[in-house]
Scaffold this active site. Structure first.
Site, PDB file in Angstrom:
ATOM      1  CB  THR A 143      -0.916   0.026   1.248  1.00 26.27           C
ATOM      2  OG1 THR A 143      -1.618   1.260   1.284  1.00 26.27           O
ATOM      3  CG2 THR A 143      -0.140  -0.107   2.549  1.00 26.27           C
ATOM      4  CB  SER A 182      -4.181   2.392  10.252  1.00 22.91           C
ATOM      5  OG  SER A 182      -3.906   1.541   9.140  1.00 22.91           O
ATOM      6  CE1 TYR A 184      -4.193  -3.259   4.641  1.00 26.36           C
ATOM      7  CE2 TYR A 184      -4.167  -0.856   4.504  1.00 26.36           C
ATOM      8  CZ  TYR A 184      -4.051  -2.096   3.898  1.00 26.36           C
ATOM      9  OH  TYR A 184      -3.777  -2.170   2.554  1.00 26.36           O
ATOM     10  CG  HIS A 185      -1.875   2.013   6.222  1.00 23.05           C
ATOM     11  ND1 HIS A 185      -3.036   2.577   6.689  1.00 23.05           N
ATOM     12  CD2 HIS A 185      -1.948   2.096   4.876  1.00 23.05           C
ATOM     13  CE1 HIS A 185      -3.772   2.991   5.664  1.00 23.05           C
ATOM     14  NE2 HIS A 185      -3.141   2.715   4.554  1.00 23.05           N
ATOM     15  CE  LYS A 188      -1.649  -4.757   2.766  1.00 21.67           C
ATOM     16  NZ  LYS A 188      -1.839  -5.863   1.831  1.00 21.67           N
TER      17      LYS A 188
HETATM   18  P1  NAD Z   1     -10.919  -7.332   0.080  1.00 23.00           P
HETATM   19  O1  NAD Z   1     -11.129  -7.405   1.544  1.00 23.00           O
HETATM   20  O2  NAD Z   1     -12.096  -7.048  -0.794  1.00 23.00           O
HETATM   21  O3  NAD Z   1     -10.249  -8.688  -0.445  1.00 23.00           O
HETATM   22  C1  NAD Z   1      -9.360  -9.463   0.333  1.00 23.00           C
HETATM   23  C2  NAD Z   1      -9.732 -10.922   0.124  1.00 23.00           C
HETATM   24  O4  NAD Z   1      -8.849 -11.739   0.886  1.00 23.00           O
HETATM   25  C3  NAD Z   1     -11.158 -11.230   0.602  1.00 23.00           C
HETATM   26  O5  NAD Z   1     -11.862 -11.959  -0.368  1.00 23.00           O
HETATM   27  C4  NAD Z   1     -10.941 -12.033   1.881  1.00 23.00           C
HETATM   28  O6  NAD Z   1     -11.979 -12.965   2.129  1.00 23.00           O
HETATM   29  C5  NAD Z   1      -9.595 -12.705   1.598  1.00 23.00           C
HETATM   30  N1  NAD Z   1      -8.837 -13.040   2.811  1.00 23.00           N
HETATM   31  C6  NAD Z   1      -8.520 -12.228   3.850  1.00 23.00           C
HETATM   32  N2  NAD Z   1      -7.836 -12.913   4.785  1.00 23.00           N
HETATM   33  C7  NAD Z   1      -7.680 -14.180   4.296  1.00 23.00           C
HETATM   34  C8  NAD Z   1      -7.068 -15.358   4.801  1.00 23.00           C
HETATM   35  N3  NAD Z   1      -6.491 -15.390   6.010  1.00 23.00           N
HETATM   36  N4  NAD Z   1      -7.101 -16.491   4.055  1.00 23.00           N
HETATM   37  C9  NAD Z   1      -7.701 -16.482   2.826  1.00 23.00           C
HETATM   38  N5  NAD Z   1      -8.331 -15.404   2.308  1.00 23.00           N
HETATM   39  C10 NAD Z   1      -8.314 -14.264   3.047  1.00 23.00           C
HETATM   40  O7  NAD Z   1      -9.765  -6.269  -0.178  1.00 23.00           O
HETATM   41  P2  NAD Z   1      -9.296  -5.604  -1.546  1.00 23.00           P
HETATM   42  O8  NAD Z   1      -9.784  -4.220  -1.568  1.00 23.00           O
HETATM   43  O9  NAD Z   1      -9.587  -6.509  -2.670  1.00 23.00           O
HETATM   44  O10 NAD Z   1      -7.728  -5.556  -1.306  1.00 23.00           O
HETATM   45  C11 NAD Z   1      -6.902  -6.635  -1.739  1.00 23.00           C
HETATM   46  C12 NAD Z   1      -5.455  -6.362  -1.355  1.00 23.00           C
HETATM   47  O11 NAD Z   1      -5.044  -5.144  -1.978  1.00 23.00           O
HETATM   48  C13 NAD Z   1      -5.267  -6.175   0.135  1.00 23.00           C
HETATM   49  O12 NAD Z   1      -4.078  -6.812   0.542  1.00 23.00           O
HETATM   50  C14 NAD Z   1      -5.159  -4.679   0.313  1.00 23.00           C
HETATM   51  O13 NAD Z   1      -4.360  -4.370   1.400  1.00 23.00           O
HETATM   52  C15 NAD Z   1      -4.546  -4.232  -1.007  1.00 23.00           C
HETATM   53  N6  NAD Z   1      -4.919  -2.859  -1.370  1.00 23.00           N
HETATM   54  C16 NAD Z   1      -6.234  -2.513  -1.533  1.00 23.00           C
HETATM   55  C17 NAD Z   1      -6.575  -1.194  -1.876  1.00 23.00           C
HETATM   56  C18 NAD Z   1      -7.998  -0.737  -2.038  1.00 23.00           C
HETATM   57  O14 NAD Z   1      -8.231   0.478  -2.199  1.00 23.00           O
HETATM   58  N7  NAD Z   1      -8.981  -1.615  -2.037  1.00 23.00           N
HETATM   59  C19 NAD Z   1      -5.542  -0.263  -2.038  1.00 23.00           C
HETATM   60  C20 NAD Z   1      -4.213  -0.651  -1.840  1.00 23.00           C
HETATM   61  C21 NAD Z   1      -3.917  -1.957  -1.508  1.00 23.00           C
HETATM   62  N1  USQ Z   2     -11.704  10.160   4.071  1.00 22.11           N
HETATM   63  C1  USQ Z   2     -12.617  11.192   4.132  1.00 22.11           C
HETATM   64  N2  USQ Z   2     -13.933  10.859   4.149  1.00 22.11           N
HETATM   65  C2  USQ Z   2     -14.382   9.573   4.096  1.00 22.11           C
HETATM   66  C3  USQ Z   2     -13.428   8.522   4.030  1.00 22.11           C
HETATM   67  C4  USQ Z   2     -12.083   8.870   4.026  1.00 22.11           C
HETATM   68  O1  USQ Z   2     -12.273  12.374   4.172  1.00 22.11           O
HETATM   69  O2  USQ Z   2     -15.587   9.349   4.102  1.00 22.11           O
HETATM   70  C5  USQ Z   2     -10.262  10.492   4.005  1.00 22.11           C
HETATM   71  C6  USQ Z   2      -9.416   9.787   5.079  1.00 22.11           C
HETATM   72  O3  USQ Z   2      -9.368  10.564   6.243  1.00 22.11           O
HETATM   73  C7  USQ Z   2      -8.092   9.640   4.371  1.00 22.11           C
HETATM   74  C8  USQ Z   2      -8.452   9.500   2.901  1.00 22.11           C
HETATM   75  O4  USQ Z   2      -9.783   9.994   2.769  1.00 22.11           O
HETATM   76  O5  USQ Z   2      -7.344  10.813   4.510  1.00 22.11           O
HETATM   77  C9  USQ Z   2      -8.398   8.077   2.382  1.00 22.11           C
HETATM   78  O6  USQ Z   2      -9.208   7.227   3.170  1.00 22.11           O
HETATM   79  P1  USQ Z   2      -9.687   5.816   2.614  1.00 22.11           P
HETATM   80  O7  USQ Z   2     -10.595   5.211   3.635  1.00 22.11           O
HETATM   81  O8  USQ Z   2     -10.217   5.966   1.234  1.00 22.11           O
HETATM   82  O9  USQ Z   2      -8.306   5.024   2.449  1.00 22.11           O
HETATM   83  P2  USQ Z   2      -7.366   4.272   3.501  1.00 22.11           P
HETATM   84  O10 USQ Z   2      -7.963   4.174   4.829  1.00 22.11           O
HETATM   85  O11 USQ Z   2      -6.006   4.869   3.402  1.00 22.11           O
HETATM   86  O12 USQ Z   2      -7.292   2.793   2.915  1.00 22.11           O
HETATM   87  C10 USQ Z   2      -7.562   2.459   1.552  1.00 22.11           C
HETATM   88  C11 USQ Z   2      -7.751   0.958   1.481  1.00 22.11           C
HETATM   89  C12 USQ Z   2      -6.449   0.260   1.893  1.00 22.11           C
HETATM   90  C13 USQ Z   2      -5.309   0.776   1.021  1.00 22.11           C
HETATM   91  C14 USQ Z   2      -5.188   2.294   1.079  1.00 22.11           C
HETATM   92  C15 USQ Z   2      -4.228   2.820   0.045  1.00 22.11           C
HETATM   93  O13 USQ Z   2      -8.820   0.545   2.334  1.00 22.11           O
HETATM   94  O14 USQ Z   2      -6.595  -1.139   1.748  1.00 22.11           O
HETATM   95  O15 USQ Z   2      -4.102   0.203   1.430  1.00 22.11           O
HETATM   96  O16 USQ Z   2      -6.485   2.864   0.736  1.00 22.11           O
HETATM   97  S1  USQ Z   2      -3.378   4.266   0.585  1.00 22.11           S
HETATM   98  O17 USQ Z   2      -4.393   5.191   1.174  1.00 22.11           O
HETATM   99  O18 USQ Z   2      -2.795   4.900  -0.578  1.00 22.11           O
HETATM  100  O19 USQ Z   2      -2.443   3.892   1.588  1.00 22.11           O
END
Ligand code: NAD
Ligand code: USQ
Length: 380
Positions: A143, A182, A184-185, A188
């Site tokens: 991320t 966070s 979560y972050h 990563k």
């Molecule tokens: P998502 O939650 O929709 O998909 C994750 C999938 O992994 C789900 O289907 C879940 O059931 C599965 N999973 C989770 N834990 C598991 C486990 N222990 N065993 C097997 N399956 C498991 O999330 P997403 O938005 O598709 O994100 C996918 C990946 O991309 C994540 O690693 C996330 O951190 C990364 N990512 C997402 C975004 C975003 O904006 N959505 C941005 C940057 C990075």
């Molecule tokens: N935000 C608002 N209003 C909202 C939701 C979010 O102002 O209703 C703001 C947040 O405070 C933040 C920004 O928008 O500053 C982004 O928030 P987000 O919820 O869209 O993104 P984030 O929590 O960072 O997480 C998401 C994905 C995560 C991925 C990450 C990429 O859930 O899996 O890793 O985006 S990044 O942000 O580039 O690290």
């Protein structure tokens, strides 16, 4: 190419699996369907009515070779090993993590679950591969948030920072300092260290894709059949900012901008996620090298500019709220995406047409929007 997609039932994983299958990969999805169970638990199902995994796989047969096995990679290492031994992947794409920052900050059990799930999953994968003597290319979804979001060191490079060491005056390249915002972050950042060690000690070829916030919902392939439709989250924990604001605008909900909206973030469209992962799969680093890092992003915007753009188009007001998160109120962000660009990535950028496409998805299903899940419950 035999490609194992961990977490292939999720928002990014499903369209990517379809895209890889359409490009001739023999795809096997592994997923424990945790995202679906969390959605039930927090009473916030996908806005789009996604089909069961069985129906998805049946409908996907017209696209290419794609199969599914249930497996929790964080807790069921034996099953993971059995599947790896049978399938013998050339590439493993690893999406299988708890990916919501707000969810990871809800409380003790969510903090612990996120760490246990994400760290054990990554370590179990790598350790199982060592045990089996397999060396597939591992493509991990990281991320942008591993870097923090600032320009203290100038434009954010791809994973490594060139510095001069004060004490020795030597020029070296170091892993970019982790600065997660966070739990979560943080996982990563830890994932990257885990994979770096496995690469150093056992010669794995690893690509870590530091992805920005994904927006949109469908790709050409998920649109091609009703049972291939992708999930769309709009709730306060799993909805990401642009998709949230777009969905709010269609039901007259004031746009939930946290703080001043001066947070700059990197964005990428879901179709590009699938394309970039396909590019990454075909371009493994050399054996013995450090993990290759690509910043998987298309463009940078502030939340305020996005909200204003949507408000101007729809007439919905902006509802500035106290920021529930601990983050900089305003920040500058410049990010290099040269790695993927040099492989041919031509980013889709935000435009009216695409925003309309999302709006039409929301309009089609807006009766399913539950206003009570829009506000985020996490505070930190
Ligand atoms: P998502 O939650 O929709 O998909 C994750 C999938 O992994 C789900 O289907 C879940 O059931 C599965 N999973 C989770 N834990 C598991 C486990 N222990 N065993 C097997 N399956 C498991 O999330 P997403 O938005 O598709 O994100 C996918 C990946 O991309 C994540 O690693 C996330 O951190 C990364 N990512 C997402 C975004 C975003 O904006 N959505 C941005 C940057 C990075
Ligand atoms: N935000 C608002 N209003 C909202 C939701 C979010 O102002 O209703 C703001 C947040 O405070 C933040 C920004 O928008 O500053 C982004 O928030 P987000 O919820 O869209 O993104 P984030 O929590 O960072 O997480 C998401 C994905 C995560 C991925 C990450 C990429 O859930 O899996 O890793 O985006 S990044 O942000 O580039 O690290």
């Amino acid at each position: 190419m035999k490609t194992l997609v961990l977490g292939g039932d999720g928002f990014c994983g499903w369209p990517t699996s379809l895209h890889l299958a359409s490009q001739g990969h023999d795809v096997l999805i592994l997923d424990n369907l945790a995202r679906r169970s969390i959605a039930d638990r927090i009473s916030s199902p996908s806005l789009t009515p996604i089909a069961s995994i069985e129906k998805r796989i049946a409908a996907a047969q017209s696209i290419g070779s794609i199969a599914f096995e249930f497996c929790d990679i964080a807790t069921d290492c034996l099953r993971l090993k059995e599947i790896l031994a049978q399938f013998q992947p050339d590439t493993v794409v690893h999406f299988a993590e708890q990916r919501s920052a707000p969810y990871s900050m809800l409380g003790d059990s969510e903090r612990r679950f996120t760490v246990d799930n994400n760290i054990n999953g990554t370590n179990n994968l790598m350790s199982s591969l060592v045990e089996l003597g397999q060396r597939p290319h591992v493509v991990h979804l990281g991320t942008m948030g591993v870097y923090g979001y600032n320009d203290d060191f100038g434009e954010i490079p791809e994973g490594y920072l060139d510095v001069t060491v004060k004490q020795t005056q030597k020029d070296v390249s170091i892993c970019y300092p982790g600065n997660p915002g966070s739990i979560y972050h943080m996982t990563k950042v830890l994932d990257h260290t885990i994979m770096q060690f496995y690469a150093k000690n056992w010669g794995f070829r690893i690509t870590d894709l530091h992805q920005g916030i994904v927006w949109g919902t469908d790709t050409e392939l998920t649109r091609s059949h009703p049972q291939l439709i992708n999930r769309f989250d709009y709730d306060g924990e799993y909805g990401t900012v642009l998709n949230r604001l777009l969905s709010q605008s269609q039901v007259g909900h004031p746009l939930t901008v946290y703080g001043t909206g001066g947070q700059s973030r990197a964005f990428i469209h879901i179709q590009d996620t699938a394309r970039c992962i396909h590019l990454a799969c075909g371009n493994a680093p050399d054996e013995g090298s450090l993990p290759q890092v690509f910043n998987q992003i298309a463009e940078v915007h502030t939340v305020r500019v996005l909200a204003q753009m949507i408000s101007d188009k729809t007439g919905v007001e902006i509802g500035f709220q106290d920021n529930p998160r601990k983050e900089a109120a305003e920040n500058q962000l410049r990010v290099s995406n040269q790695g993927l660009r040099s492989l041919g990535f031509e980013p889709i950028t935000l435009d009216d047409h695409l925003m309309k496409e999302i709006e039409s998805t929301v309009v089609a299903f807006k009766d399913r929007i539950d206003h009570s899940v829009i506000d985020s419950k996490a505070r930190w």
